[in-house]
Design a protein around this motif. Structure first.
Motif, PDB file in Angstrom:
ATOM      1  N   SER A 389      33.446  47.752  38.646  1.00 44.87           N
ATOM      2  CA  SER A 389      33.510  48.924  39.527  1.00 44.87           C
ATOM      3  C   SER A 389      33.829  50.188  38.723  1.00 44.87           C
ATOM      4  O   SER A 389      34.750  50.205  37.908  1.00 44.87           O
ATOM      5  N   THR A 390      33.050  51.235  38.935  1.00 48.80           N
ATOM      6  CA  THR A 390      33.298  52.500  38.233  1.00 48.80           C
ATOM      7  C   THR A 390      33.366  53.651  39.232  1.00 48.80           C
ATOM      8  O   THR A 390      34.431  54.178  39.510  1.00 48.80           O
ATOM      9  N   LYS A 391      32.192  53.990  39.821  1.00 53.25           N
ATOM     10  CA  LYS A 391      32.197  55.140  40.739  1.00 53.25           C
ATOM     11  C   LYS A 391      33.031  54.824  41.991  1.00 53.25           C
ATOM     12  O   LYS A 391      33.671  55.724  42.543  1.00 53.25           O
ATOM     13  N   ALA A 392      33.046  53.565  42.413  1.00 46.61           N
ATOM     14  CA  ALA A 392      33.828  53.238  43.611  1.00 46.61           C
ATOM     15  C   ALA A 392      35.315  53.469  43.348  1.00 46.61           C
ATOM     16  O   ALA A 392      36.039  53.990  44.205  1.00 46.61           O
ATOM     17  N   TYR A 393      35.774  53.082  42.130  1.00 46.97           N
ATOM     18  CA  TYR A 393      37.177  53.314  41.761  1.00 46.97           C
ATOM     19  C   TYR A 393      37.507  54.811  41.867  1.00 46.97           C
ATOM     20  O   TYR A 393      38.521  55.197  42.439  1.00 46.97           O
ATOM     21  N   CYS A 394      36.634  55.640  41.303  1.00 50.48           N
ATOM     22  CA  CYS A 394      36.905  57.086  41.303  1.00 50.48           C
ATOM     23  C   CYS A 394      36.951  57.611  42.738  1.00 50.48           C
ATOM     24  O   CYS A 394      37.799  58.452  43.072  1.00 50.48           O
ATOM     25  N   CYS A 395      36.052  57.128  43.575  1.00 47.29           N
ATOM     26  CA  CYS A 395      36.054  57.570  44.979  1.00 47.29           C
ATOM     27  C   CYS A 395      37.315  57.081  45.690  1.00 47.29           C
ATOM     28  O   CYS A 395      37.877  57.789  46.534  1.00 47.29           O
ATOM     29  N   GLN A 396      37.767  55.882  45.351  1.00 49.66           N
ATOM     30  CA  GLN A 396      38.994  55.360  45.979  1.00 49.66           C
ATOM     31  C   GLN A 396      40.185  56.232  45.606  1.00 49.66           C
ATOM     32  O   GLN A 396      40.994  56.600  46.463  1.00 49.66           O
ATOM     33  N   VAL A 397      40.275  56.584  44.308  1.00 45.60           N
ATOM     34  CA  VAL A 397      41.404  57.418  43.876  1.00 45.60           C
ATOM     35  C   VAL A 397      41.319  58.792  44.558  1.00 45.60           C
ATOM     36  O   VAL A 397      42.328  59.326  45.042  1.00 45.60           O
ATOM     37  N   ALA A 398      40.094  59.337  44.646  1.00 44.72           N
ATOM     38  CA  ALA A 398      39.938  60.656  45.279  1.00 44.72           C
ATOM     39  C   ALA A 398      40.354  60.593  46.751  1.00 44.72           C
ATOM     40  O   ALA A 398      41.106  61.446  47.242  1.00 44.72           O
ATOM     41  N   LEU A 399      39.884  59.578  47.444  1.00 42.93           N
ATOM     42  CA  LEU A 399      40.193  59.461  48.877  1.00 42.93           C
ATOM     43  C   LEU A 399      41.686  59.248  49.103  1.00 42.93           C
ATOM     44  O   LEU A 399      42.290  59.829  50.012  1.00 42.93           O
TER      45      LEU A 399
END
Ligand code: F6R
Length: 593
Positions: A389-399
């Motif tokens: 997981s790469t972009k999903a991780y970043c979106c999770q942290v952002a959210l």
């Protein structure tokens, strides 16, 4: 965790099935197989250990059939082999299965007593034999399947065909299964992206549903044969979202999609905490597995700071043993890209039993977790195909960062919320700039022969170090650890020598001195050191490290800082000749506990 594909229509089934498997290969890739109900009333089954491409080479595409099922496997019961591959057959029956049958040994013993012989070590073979035990005595296929699903314990998504009967029956308990309705026929898959090439009209089977698909109609029932109505949904995603689009791998493509996905996630979640109004919590749990867990930990300090509520981050697989303080005053936040991770779903059920308010943060609308959580918020990463997981991780942290600021907003501090929103959006610009000029492949080449890597950080950089380490080990197969930098001297420093590489992360200015100390300590023992920072600290580290990576991180640098770590893992795997998209022993969606 295993991909199912099925087709019933007017076209040649075999090429459609192989294509469907290729789209879902990220779900499991140790073996694959297809079963076709042929025009000449025979059943054609081919199954092979290895990748879908190996199966493709073995399939005779001149076989005529417009009805078939297919499977790509992630082994649970029984090693990857031709025999253990799906479909499993018994008499005229062929079955593909995703999930685990928990009472398979009991059923197997009973079936053996009836004279059935087993050819595999799998739990799935009992499903085929169970259906066959009814079907062979003259029962209709649908009734034989209903009989079987009521005997099975555990989790399953299955698709079943019978020789000479032009229909497919699918059933679901927990594991996901979706049916697409198109002019060209019915398509069955474990996930939506695999269907988008054919249709955007889908019915997502709910747990406890059975769909009987015939040439001219599909009939939905519960496990007892009671009629239900299909709920056809229109899916918004585009099939091109899951294509490589010129990139050499999905992982690299998805890293380059981080800015756009984080941007979408932030802009579509500005009313994120409306549901917090009139609710009071005294404890917040953040729960997930692997990278999703690391995302929770990366944002934990923001949530605690702005909510002023105690936050506990817990691994989903451990949560159920640690629910002592979880009660009706607790908010339990479940983070999961797929929305299907069995450990996370079970943890949610445990939190519900304690009376907690359960919030899901997921990337997949209509995924299992959205049906059992009290409320769901969505990251907008788009389909994530690479296993790591790469972009999903970043979106999770952002959210989660936005969610944290939402507590401030709920308390009347709109200014902070707006600042966080615009900072997160600025961060996406910075990441785009970094991605344009990054040259991490040079570092990967330099350190490719390293025997062990230690990712270290303090405070909010510690979970970042753990995420960097997880990404690195899962696709390079080089042993790595994420460590709290201050802990090294309490034991782990014994492992430092000239074969070790330390990646020291620092995104907070008040940590710089401490990280300088840690770097000096490991270097004095011969370790190589790469420093990763979002601060202008090159001068501090130039003479005491081997390489320094600076990423412009702004006020909330946790997302920007992970990008070089993901790239470092990616390029190291590439240089070592490994398939970064499909690392060994893993699968994208872990639907078993
Ligand atoms: C690692 C990775 C896994 C997942 C974990 C949870 O790169 O992708 O650790 O994060 O299996 O998956 P989801 O988020 O689907 O619940």
């Amino acid at each position: 965790m295993c991909g199912i594909f099925g087709y019933l229509g007017k076209s040649d089934a075999a090429p459609i099935l192989i294509k469907g498997l290729k789209k879902q290969e990220y779900r499991g890739y140790d073996s694959a197989g297809i079963a076709l109900n042929c025009d000449d009333n025979s059943l054609y089954v081919v199954k092979k250990a290895g990748r879908v491409s190996q199966l493709e080479r073995a399939v005779d595409f001149s076989v005529k059939s417009c009805c078939g099922i297919a499977h790509t496997r992630w082994a649970t019961h029984g090693k990857p082999s031709d025999e253990n591959s799906h479909p499993h057959t018994s008499g005229d029956i062929a079955v593909v299965h995703n999930g685990i049958i928990e009472n398979y040994q009991y059923l197997k013993d009973k079936l053996k007593n009836k004279g059935y012989k087993f050819n595999s070590d799998t739990d799935t073979e009992v499903i085929a034999k169970l259906i066959d035990s009814k079907y062979s005595s003259g029962t209709e296929l649908i009734d034989a399947v209903l009989y079987a699903v009521n005997k099975l314990e555990g989790s399953f998504a299955i698709a079943v065909i019978a020789r000479g009967v032009n229909e497919i029956i699918c059933a679901r308990k927990n594991s996901p299964l979706i049916v697409g309705f198109a002019k060209s026929g019915y398509y069955i898959a474990s996930d939506i992206p695999a269907l988008l090439e054919y249709t955007k009209k889908v019915h997502i089977l709910k747990s406890g549903e059975v769909l009987q698909i015939k040439e001219d109609r599909a009939e939905l029932t519960d496990f007892y044969g009671n009629k239900l109505k299909t709920e056809i949904k229109n899916i918004e995603a585009e099939s091109s979202d899951s294509e490589l689009s010129g990139f050499e791998s999905y992982m690299l493509k998805e890293i380059y999609e981080i800015p756009a996905s984080v941007n979408r996630t932030v802009t579509s979640n500005k009313d994120i905490t409306d549901f917090l109004k009139n609710k009071k919590f005294n404890h917040i749990y953040i729960i997930g597995c692997g990278t999703a867990y690391n995302a929770g930990r990366a944002a934990e300090s923001y949530i605690e700071n702005w909510s002023k509520i105690k936050v506990t981050s817990t691994l989903a697989s451990e949560f159920r043993y640690d629910t002592r303080l979880c009660d009706k005053n607790s908010l339990a936040v479940f983070i999961t890209q797929s929305g299907e991770t069995a450990d996370t779903l079970e943890a949610l059920k445990a939190a519900k039993e304690c009376g907690a308010y359960c919030l899901a943060i997921t990337n997949v609308e209509n995924s299992s977790i959205t049906h059992i959580a009290d409320k769901s918020l969505f990251t907008k990463a788009g389909p994530e195909i690479a296993v790591a997981s790469t972009k999903a991780y970043c979106c999770q942290v952002a959210l989660l960062t936005l969610f944290a600021a939402g507590f401030a907003k709920a308390g009347g501090n709109n200014e902070l919320f707006d600042e966080v929103c615009s900072e997160l959006l600025l961060e996406t610009n910075r990441i785009s700039e970094y991605l344009e000029k990054q040259n991490v492949s040079i570092l990967a080449e330099k350190y490719k022969d390293t025997k062990s890597v230690f990712f270290i950080g303090r405070g909010r950089d510690y979970p970042l170090a753990e995420e960097g380490s997880l990404k690195f080990k899962e696709i390079t197969y080089i042993s790595s650890e994420g460590y709290a930098a201050g802990e090294l001297k309490h034991g782990t420093i014994a492992l430092m020598d000239k074969n070790a590489l330390v990646v020291a992360i620092v995104t907070k200015s008040d940590m710089v001195d401490k990280i300088v100390n840690a770097v000096c300590e490991v270097r004095a023992r011969g370790a190589k050191v790469v420093v990763l920072s979002t601060l202008e600290v090159e001068a501090r580290f130039k003479d005491i490290s081997d390489d320094v990576i600076i990423v412009n991180g702004g006020k909330f640098p946790t997302i920007a800082a992970v990008v070089p770590l993901q790239l470092f893992a990616y390029y190291t795997a590439k240089i070592k000749g490994l398939d970064a998209d499909k690392p060994r022993n893993l699968a994208k969606s872990v639907t078993v506990e």
